[in-house]
Design a protein around this motif. Structure first.
Motif, PDB file in Angstrom:
ATOM      1  N   MET A 109       1.031  -1.100   0.064  1.00 45.56           N
ATOM      2  CA  MET A 109      -0.051  -0.107   0.010  1.00 45.56           C
ATOM      3  C   MET A 109       0.959   1.382   0.061  1.00 45.56           C
ATOM      4  O   MET A 109       1.759   1.405   0.746  1.00 45.56           O
ATOM      5  CB  MET A 109      -0.928  -0.168   1.302  1.00 45.56           C
ATOM      6  N   SER A 110       0.548   2.102  -0.858  1.00 45.84           N
ATOM      7  CA  SER A 110       1.330   3.209  -0.895  1.00 45.84           C
ATOM      8  C   SER A 110       1.097   4.211   0.000  1.00 45.84           C
ATOM      9  O   SER A 110      -0.056   4.155   0.915  1.00 45.84           O
ATOM     10  CB  SER A 110       1.139   3.936  -2.268  1.00 45.84           C
ATOM     11  N   ALA A 111       1.864   5.145   0.363  1.00 47.36           N
ATOM     12  CA  ALA A 111       1.864   6.300   1.618  1.00 47.36           C
ATOM     13  C   ALA A 111       0.609   7.166   1.378  1.00 47.36           C
ATOM     14  O   ALA A 111      -0.188   7.319   2.276  1.00 47.36           O
ATOM     15  CB  ALA A 111       3.037   7.281   1.694  1.00 47.36           C
ATOM     16  N   MET A 112       0.123   7.376   0.060  1.00 53.03           N
ATOM     17  CA  MET A 112      -0.798   8.286  -0.125  1.00 53.03           C
ATOM     18  C   MET A 112      -2.201   7.356   0.356  1.00 53.03           C
ATOM     19  O   MET A 112      -3.160   8.066   0.819  1.00 53.03           O
ATOM     20  CB  MET A 112      -0.817   8.717  -1.554  1.00 53.03           C
ATOM     21  N   SER A 113      -2.249   6.236  -0.225  1.00 60.88           N
ATOM     22  CA  SER A 113      -3.586   5.512   0.009  1.00 60.88           C
ATOM     23  C   SER A 113      -3.712   4.993   1.242  1.00 60.88           C
ATOM     24  O   SER A 113      -4.704   5.059   1.773  1.00 60.88           O
ATOM     25  CB  SER A 113      -3.583   4.142  -0.942  1.00 60.88           C
ATOM     26  N   LYS A 114      -2.547   4.941   2.208  1.00 58.73           N
ATOM     27  CA  LYS A 114      -2.416   4.605   3.440  1.00 58.73           C
ATOM     28  C   LYS A 114      -3.115   5.928   4.420  1.00 58.73           C
ATOM     29  O   LYS A 114      -4.166   5.699   5.141  1.00 58.73           O
ATOM     30  CB  LYS A 114      -1.264   4.134   3.895  1.00 58.73           C
ATOM     31  N   ILE A 115      -2.726   7.207   3.762  1.00 54.83           N
ATOM     32  CA  ILE A 115      -3.145   8.337   4.463  1.00 54.83           C
ATOM     33  C   ILE A 115      -4.558   8.663   4.146  1.00 54.83           C
ATOM     34  O   ILE A 115      -5.532   8.785   5.086  1.00 54.83           O
ATOM     35  CB  ILE A 115      -2.291   9.487   3.893  1.00 54.83           C
ATOM     36  N   LYS A 116      -5.119   8.161   2.868  1.00 55.05           N
ATOM     37  CA  LYS A 116      -6.314   8.528   2.507  1.00 55.05           C
ATOM     38  C   LYS A 116      -7.301   7.327   3.372  1.00 55.05           C
ATOM     39  O   LYS A 116      -8.457   7.776   3.756  1.00 55.05           O
ATOM     40  CB  LYS A 116      -6.535   8.144   1.037  1.00 55.05           C
ATOM     41  N   ASN A 117      -6.972   6.179   3.491  1.00 57.62           N
ATOM     42  CA  ASN A 117      -7.930   5.069   4.188  1.00 57.62           C
ATOM     43  C   ASN A 117      -7.834   5.576   5.570  1.00 57.62           C
ATOM     44  O   ASN A 117      -8.870   5.450   6.197  1.00 57.62           O
ATOM     45  CB  ASN A 117      -7.152   3.773   4.096  1.00 57.62           C
ATOM     46  N   GLU A 118      -6.838   6.024   6.328  1.00 60.76           N
ATOM     47  CA  GLU A 118      -6.886   6.304   7.761  1.00 60.76           C
ATOM     48  C   GLU A 118      -7.786   7.596   7.835  1.00 60.76           C
ATOM     49  O   GLU A 118      -8.445   7.572   8.943  1.00 60.76           O
ATOM     50  CB  GLU A 118      -5.419   6.814   8.201  1.00 60.76           C
ATOM     51  N   ARG A 119      -7.915   8.547   6.998  1.00 62.93           N
ATOM     52  CA  ARG A 119      -8.716   9.737   7.032  1.00 62.93           C
ATOM     53  C   ARG A 119     -10.204   9.161   6.987  1.00 62.93           C
ATOM     54  O   ARG A 119     -10.985   9.601   7.571  1.00 62.93           O
ATOM     55  CB  ARG A 119      -8.520  10.600   5.901  1.00 62.93           C
ATOM     56  N   ARG A 120     -10.514   8.463   5.835  1.00 63.67           N
ATOM     57  CA  ARG A 120     -11.822   7.609   5.643  1.00 63.67           C
ATOM     58  C   ARG A 120     -12.114   7.174   7.084  1.00 63.67           C
ATOM     59  O   ARG A 120     -13.375   7.150   7.540  1.00 63.67           O
ATOM     60  CB  ARG A 120     -11.836   6.604   4.638  1.00 63.67           C
ATOM     61  N   LEU A 121     -11.426   6.395   7.682  1.00 64.19           N
ATOM     62  CA  LEU A 121     -11.694   5.653   8.719  1.00 64.19           C
ATOM     63  C   LEU A 121     -11.824   6.503  10.142  1.00 64.19           C
ATOM     64  O   LEU A 121     -12.637   6.292  11.048  1.00 64.19           O
ATOM     65  CB  LEU A 121     -10.753   4.385   9.082  1.00 64.19           C
ATOM     66  N   ARG A 122     -11.042   7.467  10.116  1.00 62.46           N
ATOM     67  CA  ARG A 122     -11.334   8.477  11.435  1.00 62.46           C
ATOM     68  C   ARG A 122     -12.840   9.094  11.059  1.00 62.46           C
ATOM     69  O   ARG A 122     -13.493   9.424  12.030  1.00 62.46           O
ATOM     70  CB  ARG A 122     -10.292   9.653  11.194  1.00 62.46           C
ATOM     71  N   ILE A 123     -13.177   9.517   9.893  1.00 59.55           N
ATOM     72  CA  ILE A 123     -14.378   9.942   9.590  1.00 59.55           C
ATOM     73  C   ILE A 123     -15.506   9.192   9.753  1.00 59.55           C
ATOM     74  O   ILE A 123     -16.504   9.337  10.687  1.00 59.55           O
ATOM     75  CB  ILE A 123     -14.585  10.521   8.050  1.00 59.55           C
ATOM     76  N   ARG A 124     -15.242   7.767   9.532  1.00 59.76           N
ATOM     77  CA  ARG A 124     -16.239   6.801   9.643  1.00 59.76           C
ATOM     78  C   ARG A 124     -16.776   6.684  11.424  1.00 59.76           C
ATOM     79  O   ARG A 124     -17.848   6.560  11.834  1.00 59.76           O
ATOM     80  CB  ARG A 124     -15.568   5.351   9.243  1.00 59.76           C
TER      81      ARG A 124
END
Length: 118
Positions: A1-16
């Motif tokens: 997983m690239s750094a950008m997709s990891k950051i994006k997924n963490e952001r989505r999980l925080r919003i969730r």
């Protein structure tokens, strides 16, 4: 997983997590939760008081090969049809941290056209 997709997924999980702290489903008004992958979109109605999934629908079940807006709309309509047959009309929408746009919006509109109120 690239750094950008990891950051994006963490952001989505925080919003969730923020969304889940504010809403919960009950037997009378279950939570319409959705998940989208690159290949399919999944939706389910959940009673959080008991922790049970009441109804589920996904694009694989419909035989939709490509993950499109039209497919998401059909999944929403199918979920609404199943819910109506069990007597569920009112739901709480949980977008799962995804932006209300594209496939998420199409699924919600399909569920509304099918007769669900949220």
């Amino acid at each position: 997983m690239s750094a950008m997709s990891k950051i994006k997924n963490e952001r989505r999980l925080r919003i969730r997590r923020g969304i889940r702290n504010k809403i919960s489903g009950s037997a009378e008004r279950p939570r319409l939760s959705l998940y989208k992958s690159n290949k399919a979109i999944y939706a389910q109605l959940i009673d959080d008081a008991l922790g049970n999934t009441l109804i589920a629908a996904n694009s694989i079940e419909l035989g939709i090969k490509n993950n499109t807006i039209e497919g998401a709309k059909k999944v929403g309509e199918m979920l609404a049809e199943k819910a109506k047959s069990t007597g569920i009309e009112n739901v709480v929408f949980d977008r799962g941290g995804y932006v209300y746009h594209g496939r998420v919006k199409a699924l919600a509109e399909g569920a509304r056209q099918g007769g669900l109120k949220f």
